[in-house]
Structure formats: C-alpha cells, structure tokens
Design a protein around this motif. Sequence first.
Motif, PDB file in Angstrom:
ATOM      1  N   THR A   2       0.674  -1.278   0.243  1.00 42.50           N
ATOM      2  CA  THR A   2      -0.043   0.093   0.087  1.00 42.50           C
ATOM      3  C   THR A   2       0.918   1.245  -0.087  1.00 42.50           C
ATOM      4  O   THR A   2       2.132   1.093   0.291  1.00 42.50           O
ATOM      5  N   GLY A 120      -6.153   6.184   4.898  1.00 38.53           N
ATOM      6  CA  GLY A 120      -6.394   5.755   6.214  1.00 38.53           C
ATOM      7  C   GLY A 120      -7.250   6.916   6.882  1.00 38.53           C
ATOM      8  O   GLY A 120      -7.321   8.144   6.209  1.00 38.53           O
ATOM      9  N   ARG A 139     -12.298  -1.201   6.934  1.00 41.07           N
ATOM     10  CA  ARG A 139     -11.698  -2.302   6.440  1.00 41.07           C
ATOM     11  C   ARG A 139     -12.127  -2.851   5.110  1.00 41.07           C
ATOM     12  O   ARG A 139     -11.196  -3.425   4.340  1.00 41.07           O
ATOM     13  N   SER A 144      -6.984   1.971   5.839  1.00 44.64           N
ATOM     14  CA  SER A 144      -6.602   1.742   7.178  1.00 44.64           C
ATOM     15  C   SER A 144      -7.213   2.846   8.398  1.00 44.64           C
ATOM     16  O   SER A 144      -7.498   3.932   8.261  1.00 44.64           O
ATOM     17  N   SER A 165      -6.098  -2.392  13.844  1.00 48.63           N
ATOM     18  CA  SER A 165      -5.279  -1.301  13.221  1.00 48.63           C
ATOM     19  C   SER A 165      -4.370  -1.611  12.048  1.00 48.63           C
ATOM     20  O   SER A 165      -4.012  -2.785  12.078  1.00 48.63           O
ATOM     21  N   SER A 166      -4.068  -0.731  11.374  1.00 52.85           N
ATOM     22  CA  SER A 166      -3.249  -0.987  10.216  1.00 52.85           C
ATOM     23  C   SER A 166      -2.497   0.515   9.680  1.00 52.85           C
ATOM     24  O   SER A 166      -2.990   1.497  10.382  1.00 52.85           O
ATOM     25  N   GLY A 167      -1.974   0.590   8.950  1.00 48.30           N
ATOM     26  CA  GLY A 167      -1.125   1.512   8.286  1.00 48.30           C
ATOM     27  C   GLY A 167       0.130   1.862   9.261  1.00 48.30           C
ATOM     28  O   GLY A 167       1.224   1.907   8.906  1.00 48.30           O
TER      29      GLY A 167
END
Length: 261
Positions: A2, A120, A139, A144, A165-167
């Motif tokens: 990403t 995000g 999601r 994100s 969580s992500s990013g």
Amino acid sequence: MTRLESAFAKGPALVTFITGGDPTPEATPAVLDALVEGGADVIELGMPFTDPMADGPAIQNANLRALGAGTKTADIFHIATRFREKHPNVPLVLMGYANPMTTRGSEWFAAECKKAGVDGVICVDIPPEEDAELGPALRAVGVSLIRLATPTTDAARLLAVLEGSSGFLYYVSVAGITGMQQAAQASIEEAVAKLKAKATIPVAVGFGVRTPEQAAAIAKVADGVVVGSALVDLVAQHGANAAGPVRDLTRALADAVHSAR
C-alpha cells in the motif's frame, strides 16, 4: 504494497498535518502541494469540527477558521480527490472526530474515502471498544484505521488498540492536547521501544514536535514523526500565502527526519 507501507518502508517517515479548509477550502490544495514539495512522506488532512477535544489552541483556531469559511465534509472529499489526482503515490490520511465521519453512516463515509483515494483514517474519539462504529466499514474497502496510543496505554490496553489497526500506530507522546508541550526524549525512547515490541505496524510519534532538531531525535528511534501545530501556525500567520513558508519548514523537517535513515 500500500501507499502507507511504501512510505514507511523507506525509513523514518515525516507525517505532516494541516486542517482542511483553513483558511478556505480553495486555499488548502496549495498548502497540500507545498507539503509534498517539501518532502512530507504522509499527509494528514484534518476534518474541521466544532469541538476538537484533543487539540490545542492552534488547531482549535484552524477548525474555527475552516468552519467559518463554510467548509463542509463534501469539501474535504473534493480536496482529497484533487490531491489524489495530482499526487498518486503520496499517502493521504483523514484525521478528525466521530460526528462528521458517522453522521451519514460509516458505510457512506468509507465509500467516500475509497472513492477519493484516502489511505487511512484517524478518529480521535472512537475507542477500540466502539470499533463497530467505523472500523468494519473502513476495512471492507481497504482503508486503514489508524489508532492512537498514549503514555497511559498499558500492555493489555495496547493489544486492544492494535487489534484491527493498520497503516501505522500513532503514539501521542504527551498526556495532553496538541501543540502545547513535548515529552522528554528519554520517555519517548522508552515508550517507543515498548510499542515496537508488540506492534507489527510502524510507530509514529506526535504531539508537541515543532522543530527539525526535535524531529531528528525522535526519528532515530521511531518509524515516523508527526508534525501538525507548527505547520498550522504558519497557515494562521500567512493565510492564503502560506504555501511558501509551509514548504520551507516541511523541507527542514523532512531533511532532519530522513537523515536518520
């Protein structure tokens, strides 16, 4: 990979923040361009809100200026869409509060993020326990959800924060509002070490970072450095002519952060 993953893969990343619509929606694209030209790796675009409880005077006033100029959520998405067309590889994150993000429904908000090319979302006032309010919708479209950890986040709480969580993980380095004080470097180093021992995503440190010297010190231990109020102050000072000063400060900050690579 990403856009966010690519940005942090290069080494310590400079994450910059401005408030969308400040001083006007029409002036914001030039400030965003200046951040890119100055070397920002990730850009946070603030969604103006009437009660920005986590923010200090600089960003509070930026919210008031943006709202006073008539900035709406539709303007933020228009700005984001234009940004993505012009800067296809620079990550863009929307940061703000639950009300503007959920008032039309989380699925609507997530779809608009996806359509505008937003990478995000940071929602300050939706805790992990209320993830269902926004997390699943984001999601589902590949956007994100970036959560916050603080000096009071203990080991058990951290697991909840990281779930879904992500990013990157945004570490709020002081127990207070934005732009007012900076934590001691030793406390930042200790906290980042604990976070990175548990997190599988990058850890970026913000709140109170204003100078290249501060940014350089943090970049030696963290995956990213977040600067907001210092840039927002320049917009307050220079208004529609803020692009040049914003570019200059961003370049100095980027050089400091990137020197740790």
